[in-house]
Design a protein around this motif. Structure first.
Motif, short mmCIF file in Angstrom:
data_model
loop_
_atom_site.label_atom_id
_atom_site.label_comp_id
_atom_site.label_asym_id
_atom_site.label_seq_id
_atom_site.Cartn_x
_atom_site.Cartn_y
_atom_site.Cartn_z
N LYS A 1 50.06 54.98 42.13
CA LYS A 1 50.47 53.69 41.58
C LYS A 1 49.63 53.36 40.36
CE LYS A 1 51.56 48.92 42.93
NZ LYS A 1 51.51 47.91 44.02
N LEU A 2 50.28 53.07 39.25
CA LEU A 2 49.64 52.67 38.01
C LEU A 2 50.17 51.30 37.64
CD1 LEU A 2 47.82 53.26 35.56
CD2 LEU A 2 49.78 54.38 34.49
N ASP A 3 49.26 50.30 37.61
CA ASP A 3 49.67 48.91 37.43
C ASP A 3 50.69 48.55 38.53
OD1 ASP A 3 47.97 48.46 35.29
OD2 ASP A 3 49.42 49.18 33.83
N ASP A 4 51.91 48.20 38.17
CA ASP A 4 52.90 47.80 39.17
C ASP A 4 53.98 48.86 39.38
OD1 ASP A 4 51.69 45.31 39.63
OD2 ASP A 4 52.71 44.42 37.91
N ASN A 5 53.78 50.06 38.84
CA ASN A 5 54.78 51.11 38.96
C ASN A 5 54.23 52.33 39.69
OD1 ASN A 5 56.85 49.75 37.46
ND2 ASN A 5 55.73 50.22 35.59
N TYR A 6 55.16 53.12 40.23
CA TYR A 6 54.80 54.33 40.95
C TYR A 6 55.27 55.55 40.16
CZ TYR A 6 53.70 51.59 45.12
OH TYR A 6 53.13 50.71 45.99
N TYR A 7 54.46 56.63 40.25
CA TYR A 7 54.77 57.86 39.55
C TYR A 7 54.39 59.04 40.46
CZ TYR A 7 54.47 54.59 35.63
OH TYR A 7 54.62 53.51 34.80
N GLY A 8 54.89 60.22 40.13
CA GLY A 8 54.49 61.40 40.86
C GLY A 8 55.66 62.29 41.25
N PRO A 9 55.34 63.50 41.76
CA PRO A 9 56.37 64.49 42.09
C PRO A 9 57.40 64.00 43.09
CG PRO A 9 54.18 65.48 42.12
CD PRO A 9 53.98 64.01 41.97
N ALA A 10 57.01 63.18 44.06
CA ALA A 10 57.97 62.74 45.08
C ALA A 10 59.12 61.97 44.45
CB ALA A 10 57.26 61.88 46.12
N ILE A 11 58.81 61.12 43.47
CA ILE A 11 59.84 60.33 42.80
C ILE A 11 60.63 61.19 41.82
CG2 ILE A 11 60.27 58.34 41.31
CD1 ILE A 11 57.71 57.10 42.50
N ILE A 12 59.93 62.03 41.08
CA ILE A 12 60.59 62.89 40.10
C ILE A 12 61.59 63.82 40.79
CG2 ILE A 12 60.23 64.76 38.43
CD1 ILE A 12 57.49 63.48 37.82
N ASN A 13 61.15 64.47 41.87
CA ASN A 13 62.03 65.39 42.59
C ASN A 13 63.21 64.67 43.21
OD1 ASN A 13 60.28 67.45 41.91
ND2 ASN A 13 59.24 67.48 43.88
N ASN A 14 62.98 63.47 43.71
CA ASN A 14 64.07 62.70 44.31
C ASN A 14 65.15 62.41 43.28
OD1 ASN A 14 65.52 60.29 45.52
ND2 ASN A 14 64.06 60.75 47.15
N ALA A 15 64.74 61.98 42.10
CA ALA A 15 65.70 61.68 41.04
C ALA A 15 66.46 62.93 40.62
CB ALA A 15 64.98 61.06 39.85
N ARG A 16 65.78 64.06 40.59
CA ARG A 16 66.43 65.31 40.19
C ARG A 16 67.45 65.76 41.22
NH1 ARG A 16 61.05 68.46 37.78
NH2 ARG A 16 61.05 67.36 35.76
N ILE A 17 67.13 65.58 42.50
CA ILE A 17 68.09 65.94 43.54
C ILE A 17 69.33 65.05 43.46
CG2 ILE A 17 68.48 65.96 46.03
CD1 ILE A 17 65.57 66.84 46.38
N LEU A 18 69.13 63.76 43.28
CA LEU A 18 70.27 62.85 43.13
C LEU A 18 71.13 63.23 41.94
CD1 LEU A 18 68.78 59.30 43.88
CD2 LEU A 18 70.48 60.53 45.24
N SER A 19 70.49 63.65 40.85
CA SER A 19 71.25 63.99 39.65
C SER A 19 72.09 65.24 39.83
CB SER A 19 70.29 64.18 38.47
OG SER A 19 69.49 65.35 38.63
N GLN A 20 71.71 66.09 40.79
CA GLN A 20 72.46 67.32 41.05
C GLN A 20 73.63 67.10 42.00
OE1 GLN A 20 71.86 70.69 39.85
NE2 GLN A 20 70.83 69.43 38.32
N ASP A 21 73.61 66.00 42.73
CA ASP A 21 74.65 65.75 43.73
C ASP A 21 75.89 65.17 43.07
OD1 ASP A 21 76.01 65.44 46.06
OD2 ASP A 21 74.78 63.81 46.85
N LYS A 22 77.02 65.82 43.29
CA LYS A 22 78.29 65.36 42.71
C LYS A 22 79.18 64.69 43.74
CE LYS A 22 76.74 67.32 39.03
NZ LYS A 22 76.06 66.46 38.02
N LEU A 23 78.68 64.54 44.97
CA LEU A 23 79.43 63.87 46.02
C LEU A 23 78.53 62.81 46.67
CD1 LEU A 23 81.29 66.85 47.72
CD2 LEU A 23 82.28 65.10 46.25
#
Length: 306
Positions: free
Chosen positions: A161-183
């Motif tokens: 957590k940096l200031d009021d936001n979160y960063y890191g592999p868990a969030i990055i990977n989650n967004a990438r998986i969602l972007s690959q899903d077409k259903l």
């Protein structure tokens, strides 16, 4: 949590904000241990949810998709406080479910301590969505906007957590998986799969355990079990009448899809389908219906795997 101001103070102890000389090979960079100490990572489970084919909705319905998402979110949180307070006890304060949530416009990312909580929240969320789609929640709204489908993704990895936001592999990977899903699937990563293997033998085992079984699981040892026997409508409840199940998880199917590539990174992912049953009852307990809902589906088409 670390703030950018904290980092600036530490940087200025060992570095110059502005350099007016040319770069020299004698210059030295920070030691990696110094950087590791500045930002503390911790493993968290991320539940990503977004509205499937959001851009294809016609106006004015499209404009109200985020509104419906927030309404479902609020009702989900209220239901958890009322019915699943045991499992989410560490997040309930002053009768309010307090979650860390990153808004993405057509959905967002929820941060939990472990994958079971992410999965439980997804089931509660899907239950409320089913009520909307079946005309039991904001019926007139439903008639105007139409049916809504959601995509879910669960990852387990490090964040900070940096200031009021979160960063890191868990969030990055989650967004990438969602972007690959077409259903409208529910996908999860290898770390989530391994976590359920470690603590529950498999994710499918959730079909057979209840809340009181969690006292054998290390990550739930510090929970308050004093009221666990009074819980009847949590995600892990298994209620029945005359030999017929009337509430809870009916079946869980998971399958490894393979490895997907997203922005030069490879992620091993699994597909999940959970069928569960619940009831809607009016305040006088005079009108009720049993409803079966499904989180995710087993259709693996449209995902390019290595």
């Amino acid at each position: 949590m670390v703030t950018i101001k904290d980092l600036e103070i530490e940087f200025n102890k060992h570095d110059l904000e502005h350099n007016y000389t040319s770069f020299s090979e004698k210059d030295q960079n920070f030691d990696n241990e110094f950087l590791d100490d500045l930002i503390k990572l911790e493993n968290k489970s991320i539940l990503g949810i977004d509205i499937y084919q959001y851009s294809k909705f016609k106006e004015p319905g499209q404009n109200f998709n985020p509104v419906i998402f927030k309404l479902i979110l609020n009702i989900t949180n209220q239901n958890i406080v009322k019915y699943d307070y045991f499992l989410f006890q560490k997040y309930i304060k002053n009768s309010t479910l307090q979650l860390d949530f990153i808004d993405s416009g057509d959905g967002g990312f929820f941060i939990f301590d472990n994958p079971l909580l992410s999965l439980a929240y997804a089931i509660h969320f899907q239950e409320v969505l089913t009520n909307y789609n079946t005309y039991h929640l904001y019926r007139k709204f439903r008639m105007n906007v139409g049916e809504i489908s959601l995509r879910y993704s669960i990852t387990y990895d490090s964040i900070f957590k940096l200031d009021d936001n979160y960063y890191g592999p868990a969030i990055i990977n989650n967004a990438r998986i969602l972007s690959q899903d077409k259903l409208n699937r529910c996908l999860f990563d290898q770390n989530t799969h391994d976590w359920f293997l470690k603590y529950f033998n498999s994710i499918e085992q959730l079909s057979y355990i209840t809340d009181k079984d969690l006292n054998r699981i290390e990550v739930f040892k510090d929970y308050d079990y004093s009221k666990v026997l009074g819980i009847k409508h949590s995600v892990l409840s298994k209620n029945g009448q005359d030999g017929v199940q009337t509430y809870g998880i009916k079946s869980i199917y998971s399958q490894k899809i393979g490895t997907i590539k997203s922005k030069s990174q490879y992620l091993s992912i699994y597909n999940l389908q959970i069928s569960f049953i619940y009831s809607i009852v009016d305040e006088e307990n005079e009108k009720y219906q049993n409803i079966t809902s499904t989180l995710g589906n087993l259709n693996t088409s449209g995902i390019i795997v290595e």
